[in-house]
Design a protein around this motif. Sequence first.
Motif, PDB file in Angstrom:
ATOM      1  N   VAL A   1      42.875  43.856  19.392  1.00 46.81           N
ATOM      2  CA  VAL A   1      41.948  43.716  18.273  1.00 46.81           C
ATOM      3  C   VAL A   1      42.318  42.476  17.474  1.00 46.81           C
ATOM      4  CG1 VAL A   1      41.003  44.842  16.229  1.00 46.81           C
ATOM      5  CG2 VAL A   1      41.685  46.214  18.196  1.00 46.81           C
ATOM      6  N   GLU A   2      41.293  41.711  17.089  1.00 43.02           N
ATOM      7  CA  GLU A   2      41.508  40.483  16.319  1.00 43.02           C
ATOM      8  C   GLU A   2      42.410  40.738  15.122  1.00 43.02           C
ATOM      9  OE1 GLU A   2      37.516  39.581  15.196  1.00 43.02           O
ATOM     10  OE2 GLU A   2      37.056  38.599  17.101  1.00 43.02           O
ATOM     11  N   GLU A   3      43.538  40.063  15.070  1.00 42.64           N
ATOM     12  CA  GLU A   3      44.440  40.027  13.920  1.00 42.64           C
ATOM     13  C   GLU A   3      45.077  41.355  13.527  1.00 42.64           C
ATOM     14  OE1 GLU A   3      42.710  37.963  10.604  1.00 42.64           O
ATOM     15  OE2 GLU A   3      41.717  36.530  11.911  1.00 42.64           O
ATOM     16  N   SER A   4      44.918  42.430  14.340  1.00 38.70           N
ATOM     17  CA  SER A   4      45.549  43.682  13.917  1.00 38.70           C
ATOM     18  C   SER A   4      46.314  44.384  15.032  1.00 38.70           C
ATOM     19  CB  SER A   4      44.506  44.633  13.318  1.00 38.70           C
ATOM     20  OG  SER A   4      43.549  44.994  14.287  1.00 38.70           O
ATOM     21  N   GLY A   5      46.605  43.695  16.106  1.00 40.81           N
ATOM     22  CA  GLY A   5      47.392  44.286  17.175  1.00 40.81           C
ATOM     23  C   GLY A   5      46.540  45.030  18.183  1.00 40.81           C
ATOM     24  N   TYR A   6      47.128  46.052  18.758  1.00 38.73           N
ATOM     25  CA  TYR A   6      46.475  46.797  19.833  1.00 38.73           C
ATOM     26  C   TYR A   6      46.017  48.162  19.363  1.00 38.73           C
ATOM     27  CZ  TYR A   6      48.052  43.328  23.173  1.00 38.73           C
ATOM     28  OH  TYR A   6      48.244  42.157  23.855  1.00 38.73           O
ATOM     29  N   LEU A   7      44.974  48.645  20.027  1.00 42.04           N
ATOM     30  CA  LEU A   7      44.390  49.946  19.754  1.00 42.04           C
ATOM     31  C   LEU A   7      44.465  50.766  21.035  1.00 42.04           C
ATOM     32  CD1 LEU A   7      41.014  50.621  18.084  1.00 42.04           C
ATOM     33  CD2 LEU A   7      41.275  51.204  20.471  1.00 42.04           C
ATOM     34  N   LEU A   8      44.789  52.049  20.917  1.00 37.79           N
ATOM     35  CA  LEU A   8      44.812  52.963  22.054  1.00 37.79           C
ATOM     36  C   LEU A   8      43.696  53.971  21.859  1.00 37.79           C
ATOM     37  CD1 LEU A   8      46.236  54.103  24.612  1.00 37.79           C
ATOM     38  CD2 LEU A   8      47.586  55.526  23.049  1.00 37.79           C
ATOM     39  N   ALA A   9      42.848  54.135  22.879  1.00 35.56           N
ATOM     40  CA  ALA A   9      41.715  55.051  22.764  1.00 35.56           C
ATOM     41  C   ALA A   9      41.478  55.773  24.083  1.00 35.56           C
ATOM     42  CB  ALA A   9      40.454  54.297  22.350  1.00 35.56           C
ATOM     43  N   GLU A  10      40.724  56.864  23.982  1.00 34.07           N
ATOM     44  CA  GLU A  10      40.327  57.639  25.148  1.00 34.07           C
ATOM     45  C   GLU A  10      38.809  57.641  25.224  1.00 34.07           C
ATOM     46  OE1 GLU A  10      40.794  62.204  26.657  1.00 34.07           O
ATOM     47  OE2 GLU A  10      42.499  61.235  25.695  1.00 34.07           O
ATOM     48  N   GLN A  11      38.294  57.325  26.397  1.00 33.76           N
ATOM     49  CA  GLN A  11      36.849  57.285  26.580  1.00 33.76           C
ATOM     50  C   GLN A  11      36.317  58.704  26.716  1.00 33.76           C
ATOM     51  OE1 GLN A  11      35.589  54.838  29.856  1.00 33.76           O
ATOM     52  NE2 GLN A  11      33.454  54.973  29.286  1.00 33.76           N
ATOM     53  N   LEU A  12      35.261  59.023  25.967  1.00 37.42           N
ATOM     54  CA  LEU A  12      34.686  60.366  25.975  1.00 37.42           C
ATOM     55  C   LEU A  12      33.488  60.492  26.904  1.00 37.42           C
ATOM     56  CD1 LEU A  12      34.877  61.128  22.158  1.00 37.42           C
ATOM     57  CD2 LEU A  12      36.511  61.763  23.946  1.00 37.42           C
ATOM     58  N   ASP A  13      32.895  59.374  27.287  1.00 33.20           N
ATOM     59  CA  ASP A  13      31.752  59.418  28.203  1.00 33.20           C
ATOM     60  C   ASP A  13      32.156  58.845  29.559  1.00 33.20           C
ATOM     61  OD1 ASP A  13      31.654  56.610  27.956  1.00 33.20           O
ATOM     62  OD2 ASP A  13      30.186  56.714  26.355  1.00 33.20           O
ATOM     63  N   ALA A  14      31.230  58.838  30.489  1.00 35.03           N
ATOM     64  CA  ALA A  14      31.537  58.403  31.854  1.00 35.03           C
ATOM     65  C   ALA A  14      31.003  57.011  32.182  1.00 35.03           C
ATOM     66  CB  ALA A  14      30.969  59.417  32.847  1.00 35.03           C
ATOM     67  N   GLN A  15      30.606  56.241  31.165  1.00 36.25           N
ATOM     68  CA  GLN A  15      30.100  54.886  31.393  1.00 36.25           C
ATOM     69  C   GLN A  15      31.242  54.008  31.918  1.00 36.25           C
ATOM     70  OE1 GLN A  15      26.980  54.121  30.927  1.00 36.25           O
ATOM     71  NE2 GLN A  15      26.196  55.606  29.482  1.00 36.25           N
ATOM     72  N   PRO A  16      31.010  53.212  32.973  1.00 33.72           N
ATOM     73  CA  PRO A  16      32.071  52.335  33.467  1.00 33.72           C
ATOM     74  C   PRO A  16      32.378  51.222  32.459  1.00 33.72           C
ATOM     75  CG  PRO A  16      30.033  51.967  34.676  1.00 33.72           C
ATOM     76  CD  PRO A  16      29.785  53.121  33.756  1.00 33.72           C
ATOM     77  N   MET A  17      33.667  50.980  32.265  1.00 43.92           N
ATOM     78  CA  MET A  17      34.121  49.911  31.369  1.00 43.92           C
ATOM     79  C   MET A  17      34.840  48.867  32.212  1.00 43.92           C
ATOM     80  SD  MET A  17      35.714  52.217  28.299  1.00 43.92           S
ATOM     81  CE  MET A  17      35.658  51.035  26.974  1.00 43.92           C
ATOM     82  N   ALA A  18      34.746  47.600  31.797  1.00 40.84           N
ATOM     83  CA  ALA A  18      35.369  46.518  32.550  1.00 40.84           C
ATOM     84  C   ALA A  18      36.501  45.883  31.746  1.00 40.84           C
ATOM     85  CB  ALA A  18      34.331  45.460  32.894  1.00 40.84           C
ATOM     86  N   VAL A  19      37.678  45.795  32.374  1.00 42.22           N
ATOM     87  CA  VAL A  19      38.791  45.083  31.749  1.00 42.22           C
ATOM     88  C   VAL A  19      38.369  43.641  31.561  1.00 42.22           C
ATOM     89  CG1 VAL A  19      41.162  44.307  32.065  1.00 42.22           C
ATOM     90  CG2 VAL A  19      40.522  46.639  32.697  1.00 42.22           C
ATOM     91  N   GLY A  20      38.643  43.101  30.401  1.00 40.44           N
ATOM     92  CA  GLY A  20      38.264  41.726  30.071  1.00 40.44           C
ATOM     93  C   GLY A  20      37.053  41.658  29.169  1.00 40.44           C
ATOM     94  N   GLY A  21      36.318  42.770  29.069  1.00 38.70           N
ATOM     95  CA  GLY A  21      35.141  42.803  28.207  1.00 38.70           C
ATOM     96  C   GLY A  21      35.515  42.891  26.740  1.00 38.70           C
ATOM     97  N   THR A  22      34.589  42.525  25.875  1.00 36.90           N
ATOM     98  CA  THR A  22      34.810  42.590  24.435  1.00 36.90           C
ATOM     99  C   THR A  22      33.952  43.703  23.842  1.00 36.90           C
ATOM    100  OG1 THR A  22      35.289  40.229  24.324  1.00 36.90           O
ATOM    101  CG2 THR A  22      34.676  41.306  22.261  1.00 36.90           C
ATOM    102  N   LEU A  23      34.600  44.569  23.079  1.00 35.13           N
ATOM    103  CA  LEU A  23      33.923  45.681  22.419  1.00 35.13           C
ATOM    104  C   LEU A  23      33.940  45.466  20.918  1.00 35.13           C
ATOM    105  CD1 LEU A  23      35.471  48.650  24.441  1.00 35.13           C
ATOM    106  CD2 LEU A  23      33.335  47.438  24.880  1.00 35.13           C
ATOM    107  N   SER A  24      32.896  45.958  20.255  1.00 37.19           N
ATOM    108  CA  SER A  24      32.765  45.815  18.805  1.00 37.19           C
ATOM    109  C   SER A  24      32.554  47.190  18.180  1.00 37.19           C
ATOM    110  CB  SER A  24      31.573  44.907  18.488  1.00 37.19           C
ATOM    111  OG  SER A  24      31.391  44.796  17.099  1.00 37.19           O
ATOM    112  N   GLY A  25      33.147  47.384  17.008  1.00 42.71           N
ATOM    113  CA  GLY A  25      32.966  48.644  16.290  1.00 42.71           C
ATOM    114  C   GLY A  25      34.049  48.825  15.251  1.00 42.71           C
TER     115      GLY A  25
END
Length: 83
Positions: free
Chosen positions: A21-45
């Motif tokens: 995460v920009e300027e705040s280190g790393y975030l650890l999360a668990e995906q609740l849905d089955a949508q495929p995610m790609a390493v290298g992508g940028t997420l916002s929220g």
Amino acid sequence: MNQNGKLVLMDRAKGRFGLLVEESGYLLAEQLDAQPMAVGGTLSGSMDTVGIETLTDTATGMEYSVFILAYGLSREAVEEELS
């Protein structure tokens, strides 16, 4: 407040991932849905709270339901949780 994070680590078997995460280190999360995610992508929220959040892929607009387990972590802490 919305922030951007780059998906840098993922354990598909556990459904857990790490975002840089920009300027705040790393975030650890668990995906609740089955949508495929790609390493290298940028997420916002909202990435500065623990709990259920919706993160949006900035390139595709795809939304992901996730549970944020922790934020402000070091890369080593996220790697340990995903190993």
